[in-house]
Design an enzyme around this catalytic site. Structure first.
Site, PDB file in Angstrom:
ATOM      1  N   SER A 434       0.832  -1.203   0.000  1.00  0.00           N
ATOM      2  CA  SER A 434       0.000   0.000   0.000  1.00  0.00           C
ATOM      3  C   SER A 434       0.868   1.255   0.000  1.00  0.00           C
ATOM      4  CB  SER A 434      -0.925   0.000   1.209  1.00  0.00           C
ATOM      5  OG  SER A 434      -0.182  -0.039   2.389  1.00  0.00           O
ATOM      6  N   CYS A 644       3.986  -9.466   9.532  1.00  0.00           N
ATOM      7  CA  CYS A 644       4.325  -8.391  10.473  1.00  0.00           C
ATOM      8  C   CYS A 644       3.519  -8.593  11.750  1.00  0.00           C
ATOM      9  CB  CYS A 644       4.010  -7.040   9.855  1.00  0.00           C
ATOM     10  SG  CYS A 644       2.340  -6.899   9.264  1.00  0.00           S
ATOM     11  N   GLU A 666       8.651  -7.969   9.047  1.00  0.00           N
ATOM     12  CA  GLU A 666       8.913  -6.895   9.996  1.00  0.00           C
ATOM     13  C   GLU A 666      10.076  -7.266  10.924  1.00  0.00           C
ATOM     14  OE1 GLU A 666       5.514  -5.274  12.216  1.00  0.00           O
ATOM     15  OE2 GLU A 666       6.732  -5.637  13.990  1.00  0.00           O
ATOM     16  N   HIS A 695       5.596   2.553  11.182  1.00  0.00           N
ATOM     17  CA  HIS A 695       4.652   3.067  12.178  1.00  0.00           C
ATOM     18  C   HIS A 695       5.105   4.387  12.759  1.00  0.00           C
ATOM     19  CE1 HIS A 695       4.072  -1.268  11.870  1.00  0.00           C
ATOM     20  NE2 HIS A 695       2.799  -0.938  11.929  1.00  0.00           N
TER      21      HIS A 695
HETATM   22  N1  GLN Z   1      -0.091  -5.337   1.413  1.00  0.00           N
HETATM   23  C1  GLN Z   1      -0.587  -4.788   2.617  1.00  0.00           C
HETATM   24  C2  GLN Z   1      -0.235  -3.320   2.722  1.00  0.00           C
HETATM   25  O1  GLN Z   1       0.796  -2.940   2.274  1.00  0.00           O
HETATM   26  C3  GLN Z   1      -0.049  -5.510   3.822  1.00  0.00           C
HETATM   27  C4  GLN Z   1      -0.651  -5.000   5.096  1.00  0.00           C
HETATM   28  C5  GLN Z   1      -0.168  -5.667   6.344  1.00  0.00           C
HETATM   29  O2  GLN Z   1       0.865  -6.260   6.389  1.00  0.00           O
HETATM   30  N2  GLN Z   1      -0.877  -5.562   7.419  1.00  0.00           N
HETATM   31  O3  GLN Z   1      -0.946  -2.527   3.269  1.00  0.00           O
HETATM   32 ZN    ZN Z   2       2.641  -5.631   7.387  1.00  0.00          ZN
END
Ligand code: GLN
Ligand code: ZN
Length: 756
Positions: A434, A644, A666, A695
């Site tokens: 994303s 993650c 992660e 984050h």
């Molecule tokens: N492909 C998703 C994004 O980039 C993965 C989201 C996630 O790991 N929670 O938002």
């Molecule tokens: Zn993630």
């Protein structure tokens, strides 16, 4: 006659009133006394809802402003000094611990939060020091008991037990044996119990959910010591266990001097006669016969049959309840106007689950089963419904073989072919999927859903956003691009809306942490794909660039973990159904020329059962489902996955077993602690350990990124390393994103010359 009670009720309110009030208070829009009034109203409504449904003993103390573990920290005065402003605690102290800030006092780091057992609720981890002092410091529980009593309810206060509390906490400063604090904690609990006795409370529920885990001898001993200390303080104690079988500790439990014990009869099969035999005739046996963790209407006919004999024998010494607190279930099904009528007859939310208990009680008392039979009819109809059962899907899952979860060639053979067809530099750079979800996109989606924006206009907006995202990535010089997921609001909801067998509620919220709630989809039927789900936008993005665009899907285990799932088929079967639907999508993407496809599994770790002895079975079926979704492709197609939100060190073998060509994972928040796992296990495939924490709004420095990659290169051959952030970028803004990725790309470039 059996008594019916409840272990806990959702605290967010029917329409998330608590969220709304909290966020307004935090934003300075309402006063603290207004917030307190909102809390009072929510509690009164919750109690009334339960009482009207027929619940006799009403849980009090299950309400929390932010988290119920944090409520205990407040109660016993275990609040880190950075969150206090003086000796006395206030509501703002509670918020400072949970969020790092509150309308009063200075900002400071919040306490850590983590998953509450195997649920999607997150609690605030208590921080305890070796010389921790406990002292009764927060009196809300007593106020709430009075509040409930004044409203005419029989309050049964709920307390998280001292041993589970210590188990869930973490040591600050030097390591020490947390159980050594028990003798200091117990006097405060005793004081709480006698104060409750003074208020006229008869029963107190003491939750010790760690009984569902595999406990070491010192924790078993601590539980014994604890119950011995808590007994005889003027109230009767109901020990509540839940979330899994406590079979291994039956003898211990029978020896506790408690007046009653609650068992979860849902999370694992229980022999009710055995439970009955375990307790004396003078102890209350509380059976958790209604599922507190899902949204299905119960088959009361079946339950009555199971408990009838014990009910007749134990009479008032039998209690009935949901299996665990209803915290994990939405509030009220009656609010759902958009679900069709048939589907609604299959469901029950918290309020309806309370009513189910009353129906059971009445059925047992009168012997008249007509109401129960009528109520249970749709549950039975659901099992055989043509709507639920799709023979084609079932047949396809039934014929799945090991070979469906195996790539044609081994990783080392595949990667040779892939590097020919996908020329990539050393240390290729990519992102997790994303890109920033801009206000424009959110507004457009809201307008489109509300019917004020046409499908064409919405489509155009998305196309524009995707075009822009591709351009940005080209300018940054990233190697593997993504389309940016502008069309997705949520990574599970997006697929659920396109797959058969899913339903979405309007108000089916459950608390995730603090004021945050999630609305999991309901999987009610066999899952299949009616049409391609991601093809159009992925192809569109690929058409805009000569670089490779990575297709982006949510994996079967994550879809399963973040949904309310069926209770009539097992998890591996459901995971395989979802996997097959995704497999078709993966193959379609490949056939449309997409050479890299990522299947995200952020929830892979959280699906783990509570008992370590069951982990391997889970890991086997979960990895298999992932491979089913991934393995329909040619050797040249590169499969990525991403994980993650958890610590993966102890499941690294299972991650390798998923056999993704590349995993982006992660690690940056823990400063690459994951790499420790490679001391004992050599991860065989390509890996992109996240090089910066998405984050945080801080832009990572080039030298910092290079250092992390150097660290990684000591454990993993540099030829198998990728360079990427640690998660998706949707919550960040474009400015930060550009700056961070520019540094990341630059770091990779500098390292390429270095490693040549
Ligand atoms: N492909 C998703 C994004 O980039 C993965 C989201 C996630 O790991 N929670 O938002
Ligand atoms: Zn993630």
């Amino acid at each position: 006659m059996a008594t019916i009670h409840n272990l806990g009720f959702p605290r967010i309110g029917k329409k998330r009133e608590l969220k709304c009030a909290l966020e307004r208070y935090w934003a300075g829009k309402i006063t603290q006394s207004a917030l307190i009034e909102h809390g009072k109203t929510i509690r009164a409504e919750n109690w009334a809802m339960q009482a009207e449904a027929g619940i006799e003993l009403i849980p009090v103390g299950d309400f929390a402003w932010y988290d119920h573990v944090l409520s205990i920290s407040m109660l016993v005065g275990a609040i880190p000094s950075r969150h206090r402003d003086n000796e006395t605690l206030s509501l703002d102290t509670h918020f400072r611990v949970g969020r790092g800030q509150a309308p009063t006092g200075s900002a400071c780091a919040a306490s850590e939060m983590t998953k509450w057992f195997n649920t999607n609720y997150h609690y605030i981890v208590p921080e305890l020091t070796k010389d921790q002092v406990f002292q009764l410091s927060w009196f809300e529980l007593f106020e709430q008991v009075k509040e409930a009593q004044q409203l005419g309810h029989t309050a049964k206060p709920v307390l998280l037990g001292p041993v589970t509390y210590l188990f869930l906490s973490k040591c600050i400063g030097e390591e020490f044996d947390k159980l050594a604090l028990l003798e200091r904690l117990l006097p405060v609990y005793r004081q709480v119990l006698s104060s409750l006795a003074e208020l006229g409370v008869e029963w107190v529920q003491v939750d010790e959910p760690i009984l569902a885990l595999e406990l070491s001898g010192d924790y078993r001993q601590a539980l014994k010591i604890s119950f011995n200390a808590l007994a005889n303080n003027g109230v009767k104690l109901l020990l509540a266990s839940y979330f899994d079988s406590v079979f291994a500790y039956f003898e211990d439990i029978a020896s506790y001097p408690v007046e009653g014990v609650h068992f979860d009869c849902i999370s694992s099969k229980q022999d009710i006669h055995e439970l009955d035999a375990l307790l004396s005739d003078q102890q209350v046996l509380s059976l958790g016969v209604i599922n507190g963790r899902n949204i299905w209407r119960s088959n009361l006919e079946e339950i009555v049959e199971q408990i009838e004999a014990v009910a007749t024998k134990r009479r008032e010494y039998l209690w009935l309840a949901p299996s665990c607190s209803l915290l994990h279930t939405p509030v009220d099904l009656e609010q759902e106007d958009r679900l069709d009528n048939e589907l609604k007859t299959w469901l029950a939310f918290s309020k309806q689950k309370c009513t189910e208990l009353t129906m059971l009680k009445n059925g047992l008392a009168t012997g008249d089963r007509a109401a129960i039979v009528a109520y249970s009819a749709p549950v039975k109809a659901r099992l055989n419904s043509n709507r639920v059962n799709d023979r084609a899907v079932q047949a396809r899952v039934a014929t799945l073989a090991a070979s469906d979860g195996t790539r044609c060639a081994t990783f080392s053979q595949r990667i040779k072919k892939q590097s020919k067809s996908l020329p990539l530099p050393l240390l290729p750079t990519t992102t997790i999927g994303s890109f920033p979800q801009t206000q424009t996109i959110r507004d457009a989606r809201r307008d489109f859903k509300a019917g004020v924006m046409s499908a064409q206009d919405y489509h155009n907006k998305l196309a524009l956003e995707i075009r822009n995202t591709i351009k940005e990535q080209e300018a940054l010089g990233l190697d593997v691009l993504v389309h940016g997921e502008a069309e997705r609001n949520d990574m599970v909801e997006y697929f659920g809306e396109l797959l058969r067998g899913f339903a979405f509620t309007e108000f089916g919220w459950v608390q995730s942490y603090g004021s945050r709630c999630v609305k999991p989809p309901i999987i009610w039927g066999d899952v299949s794909r009616s049409k391609p789900m991601t093809l159009e936008w992925t192809q569109y993005a690929q058409s805009l660039t000569t670089k490779r665009v990575k297709g982006m899907l949510t994996g079967p285990v994550t879809i399963l973990c973040w949904s309310f799932i069926r209770d009539d088929i097992d998890k591996p079967t459901l995971a395989n159904q979802i996997a097959l639907a995704l497999r078709d999508e993966v193959v379609d993407l490949q056939n449309a020329g997409i050479q890299i496809i990522q299947i995200d599994e952020p929830a892979f770790r959280e699906g783990m059962p509570l008992k370590a002895s069951q982990w391997q079975t889970y890991l086997n079926w979960a990895a298999y489902a992932f491979r089913v979704s991934a393995c329909g492709v040619n050797d040249e197609t590169q499969i990525h996955t991403h994980m993650c939100y958890s610590d993966f060190n102890n499941i690294i073998e299972a991650i390798a077993d998923m056999d993704a060509d590349v995993i982006t994972i992660e690690t940056s928040r823990s400063n690459m602690a994951l790499l420790d796992a490679f001391e004992r296990f050599e991860y065989p495939n390509d890996i992109g350990p996240g090089v910066y924490d998405i984050h945080s709004p801080n832009v990572p420095e080039i030298t910092w990124i290079k250092e992390l990659i150097h660290k990684a290169a000591k454990k993993i051959p540099v030829q198998r390393l990728w360079v990427n952030p640690d998660c998706g970028l949707k919550t960040r803004d474009w400015k930060e994103t550009r700056e961070a990725l520019a540094n990341m790309v630059e770091a990779a470039k500098e390292l390429r010359t270095e490693f040549k």
